[in-house]
Design an enzyme around this catalytic site. Structure first.
Site, PDB file in Angstrom:
ATOM      1  N   HIS A 194      50.408  40.543  49.446  1.00 54.24           N
ATOM      2  CA  HIS A 194      49.279  40.815  48.879  1.00 54.24           C
ATOM      3  C   HIS A 194      48.430  41.603  49.958  1.00 54.24           C
ATOM      4  CE1 HIS A 194      49.234  37.384  51.464  1.00 54.24           C
ATOM      5  NE2 HIS A 194      47.896  37.681  51.659  1.00 54.24           N
ATOM      6  N   ASP A 252      45.058  35.390  33.378  1.00 58.43           N
ATOM      7  CA  ASP A 252      43.541  34.820  33.121  1.00 58.43           C
ATOM      8  C   ASP A 252      43.598  33.897  31.698  1.00 58.43           C
ATOM      9  OD1 ASP A 252      41.014  33.866  32.809  1.00 58.43           O
ATOM     10  OD2 ASP A 252      40.482  36.080  32.196  1.00 58.43           O
ATOM     11  N   ASP A 309      43.963  32.372  36.817  1.00 60.10           N
ATOM     12  CA  ASP A 309      43.829  30.850  37.123  1.00 60.10           C
ATOM     13  C   ASP A 309      45.119  29.920  37.119  1.00 60.10           C
ATOM     14  OD1 ASP A 309      44.146  30.526  34.438  1.00 60.10           O
ATOM     15  OD2 ASP A 309      42.166  31.398  34.193  1.00 60.10           O
ATOM     16  N   ASN A 339      41.466  32.105  30.500  1.00 61.03           N
ATOM     17  CA  ASN A 339      39.864  31.505  29.797  1.00 61.03           C
ATOM     18  C   ASN A 339      39.077  32.587  29.700  1.00 61.03           C
ATOM     19  OD1 ASN A 339      39.285  31.666  32.298  1.00 61.03           O
ATOM     20  ND2 ASN A 339      38.314  29.922  32.604  1.00 61.03           N
ATOM     21  N   ASP A 343      37.636  35.101  31.649  1.00 58.14           N
ATOM     22  CA  ASP A 343      36.718  35.200  32.495  1.00 58.14           C
ATOM     23  C   ASP A 343      37.047  36.357  33.595  1.00 58.14           C
ATOM     24  OD1 ASP A 343      38.370  33.876  34.261  1.00 58.14           O
ATOM     25  OD2 ASP A 343      36.875  32.576  35.302  1.00 58.14           O
ATOM     26  N   GLU A 400      53.446  33.153  58.904  1.00 60.00           N
ATOM     27  CA  GLU A 400      53.225  34.551  59.076  1.00 60.00           C
ATOM     28  C   GLU A 400      52.746  34.712  60.500  1.00 60.00           C
ATOM     29  OE1 GLU A 400      49.733  37.906  57.394  1.00 60.00           O
ATOM     30  OE2 GLU A 400      49.405  35.967  58.041  1.00 60.00           O
TER      31      GLU A 400
HETATM   32  C1  GLC Z   1      46.877  36.781  56.406  1.00 62.06           C
HETATM   33  C2  GLC Z   1      46.594  36.812  54.993  1.00 62.06           C
HETATM   34  C3  GLC Z   1      45.410  37.840  54.882  1.00 62.06           C
HETATM   35  C4  GLC Z   1      44.217  37.551  55.285  1.00 62.06           C
HETATM   36  C5  GLC Z   1      44.330  37.004  56.707  1.00 62.06           C
HETATM   37  C6  GLC Z   1      43.245  36.256  57.141  1.00 62.06           C
HETATM   38  O1  GLC Z   1      47.010  37.847  57.067  1.00 62.06           O
HETATM   39  O2  GLC Z   1      47.926  37.432  54.291  1.00 62.06           O
HETATM   40  O3  GLC Z   1      45.677  38.176  53.191  1.00 62.06           O
HETATM   41  O4  GLC Z   1      43.393  38.308  54.999  1.00 62.06           O
HETATM   42  O5  GLC Z   1      45.624  36.245  57.063  1.00 62.06           O
HETATM   43  O6  GLC Z   1      43.485  34.747  56.609  1.00 62.06           O
HETATM   44 CA    CA Z   2      40.018  32.567  34.424  1.00 61.81          CA
END
Ligand code: GLC
Ligand code: CA
Length: 548
Positions: free
Chosen positions: A323, A23, A31, A25, A27, A258
């Site tokens: 993620h 980050d 970013d 700034n 907040d 994916e």
């Molecule tokens: C993919 C992304 C995931 C998201 C989903 C809907 O699986 O990696 O984070 O929630 O698609 O876009």
């Molecule tokens: Ca920020």
């Protein structure tokens, strides 16, 4: 004719989840200027490609995976000029830039959706998937991935729209030619701006069965069933090939799909060269979080299956983390006593396989799962849904929370741990999601100056991969070690051979003497802090790579 994109075999891809990286700034939200100011970290690590999770305009129902402006930047992340600067910074450092492309759905706040839902006569009426009620309720029994029905009623049209993810993520209607033109135009616009590749989100669901039959899968606790005929339809492959013909191939961009593919055969349908679809695929197959099903034996057989399915005709993405998953050292290693050696073992395992390795932010310092105090502290909609399903199925709140915690995507989303200060050096403000309290022990600053840290192990592995072709291009052969927890393999390429062993357990295991024949110099070991391999028994989570 598909052009041979040999350069993809030399990539080491670093994934940034911008909200949690740095980050600039105060907040509390990561970013683009923050990423730009930390590009030296990527250079020092040695990676040569960056996959940015979505930075487009978004109301953040699913942290940017709900896009309300495909050619705009999310306000909290900065401006398009910031993005341009980031692109230039990457180019100067020889880092390819890969954007997340989310085109299965948009946000319900996208102007297309606002127009589409306003009336059946709107010119964008068909941009989304609308169906009349059946006997006064939803068109079928399908569940949304994030809980409840996959259909939402809109009074203005007297119809339901389809959303496979949250109700703020309506699915785009790929059967509509005007919509396809908009999307392909948008993709080319980003390529014109200098994007080197796309990681294509949730791509297996583009084509829908027009009659939307009820799913025959058993209902979830809330009464709805996951669809049984949505992923990987022939129409979806046709749409991907259209993207390839009109964007990927002529512009030479790298693509990582994916994909939801329950079998290796289905997976390879997206990536075998003659299919003309993607360069590599990230499988997204339930159970994504393999808490109950994972074992070293299964890992080995999965790797072998995908490897032998296309040894010369396609390429593999290699990852343990992203993620959407808990932290790898907590999931597959040991985040207690053997934290450091098991984090290194996982790194050595992944980076010595054929395919392109992915490093998810924080993995390079061995970040672990987080245990937030209550369900309200979790931000991820799928964690809240999981928790609700457990409660509906009769679990006690305590048990439901501890299970949902293990599976939560927020484990991977807590801020990057730059240093040992309270907020891990991520922000001077209040972080949007709690920083893992173990930042005092696990952080980049302390690992940079420690020659035996997890971080230095990653740097070494990445340098090794760049130095010689054996890791990126060598053949793979697994060895019979006689023990499921002890994985042995050989990589060879143009006269160079590596012999590799991993002890995926808390017990010692001995390497059969016959397999050690010819073993020479130790290239890397997870016990470097203890002076390296002493053998022949491998200590808990010991990993060793010999040259032959
Ligand atoms: C993919 C992304 C995931 C998201 C989903 C809907 O699986 O990696 O984070 O929630 O698609 O876009
Ligand atoms: Ca920020």
């Amino acid at each position: 004719m598909v052009t041979e994109k040999d350069w993809i075999k030399d990539l080491i891809i670093y994934q940034i989840y911008p909200r949690s990286f740095y980050d600039s700034n105060g907040d509390g939200i990561g970013d683009l200027p923050g990423i730009l100011s930390k590009l030296d970290h990527l250079t020092e690590l040695g990676v040569n490609a960056l996959w940015l999770s979505p930075v487009y305009r978004s109301p953040n129902d699913d942290n940017g995976y709900d896009i309300s402006g495909y050619q705009e930047i999310m306000e909290e992340f900065g401006t398009m000029e910031d993005w341009d600067r980031l692109r230039d910074g990457c180019k100067e450092r020889g880092i390819r830039i890969i954007m997340d492309l989310v085109v299965n759905h948009s946000s319900d706040e996208h102007p297309w959706f606002i127009a589409s839902k306003s009336s059946r006569d709107d010119p964008k009426s068909d941009y989304y998937i609308w169906r009349d009620p059946v006997d006064g309720h939803e068109p079928n029994n399908w569940a949304s991935c994030f809980g409840g029905s996959a259909w939402e009623f809109v009074p203005e049209r007297g119809q339901y729209y389809f959303h496979y993810f949250s109700k703020k993520q309506p699915d785009l209607n790929w059967a509509c030619p005007e919509l396809r033109e908009e999307i392909l135009g948008m993709m080319n616009w980003w390529v014109d701006k200098g994007v080197d590749g796309f990681r294509v989100d949730a791509i297996s669901y583009l084509d829908k069965p027009q009659d939307f039959p009820d799913s025959r899968l058993p209902p979830r606790p809330d009464g709805y069933s996951f669809p049984d005929c949505l992923a990987g339809r022939p129409g979806t492959h046709a749409y991907i090939r259209e993207m390839n013909r009109r964007v990927f191939a002529p512009r030479g961009v790298l693509t990582v799909g994916e994909v939801s593919a329950p079998t290796v055969e289905e997976l390879t349908n997206y990536v075998r060269t003659e299919r003309e679809e993607f360069d590599m695929a990230i499988p997204f197959v339930p159970p994504v979080v393999e808490i109950d099903t994972w074992s070293p034996e299964k890992l080995k057989s999965d790797v072998w299956e995908s490897y032998s399915a296309m040894p010369r005709d396609g390429w593999w993405a290699r990852f343990f983390s992203n993620h959407d998953k808990p932290r790898q050292v907590s999931l597959y290693g040991d985040d207690g006593e053997y934290w450091e050696v098991s984090a290194k073992l996982l790194a050595i395992f992944l980076h010595t396989l054929p395919g392109t390795p992915f490093v998810y932010q924080g993995e390079e310092i061995g970040m672990t799962n987080v245990y937030l105090p209550s369900i309200e502290d979790y931000d991820d909609p799928s964690t809240r849904d999981q928790y609700n399903q457990y409660i509906l199925s009769g679990m006690e709140p305590e048990a439901a929370l501890s299970r949902a915690r293990l599976e939560s995507r927020d484990n991977a989303r807590t801020p990057m741990q730059w240093d040992g200060s309270e907020n891990g050096g991520f922000t001077t403000g209040r972080p949007w999601l709690g920083v893992n309290p173990n930042t005092a022990e696990i952080n980049l600053e302390s690992q940079r100056s420690d020659p035996h840290s997890v971080y230095q192990c990653y740097r070494k592995l990445i340098a090794l991969r760049k130095e010689s072709g054996v890791l990126s291009r060598g053949d793979l052969k697994f060895l019979e070690t006689g023990c499921g927890e002890l994985i042995g393999l050989i990589r060879s390429y143009e006269g160079e051979t590596l012999l590799i062993f991993h002890n995926f357990s808390r017990q010692e295991h001995s390497i059969p003497a016959a397999l050690l024949e010819g073993a020479g110099e130790v290239v890397i070991s997870s016990y470097d802090r203890e002076g390296g391999y002493i053998g022949p028994d491998l200590r808990p989570y010991e990993s060793v790579v010999f040259r032959i």
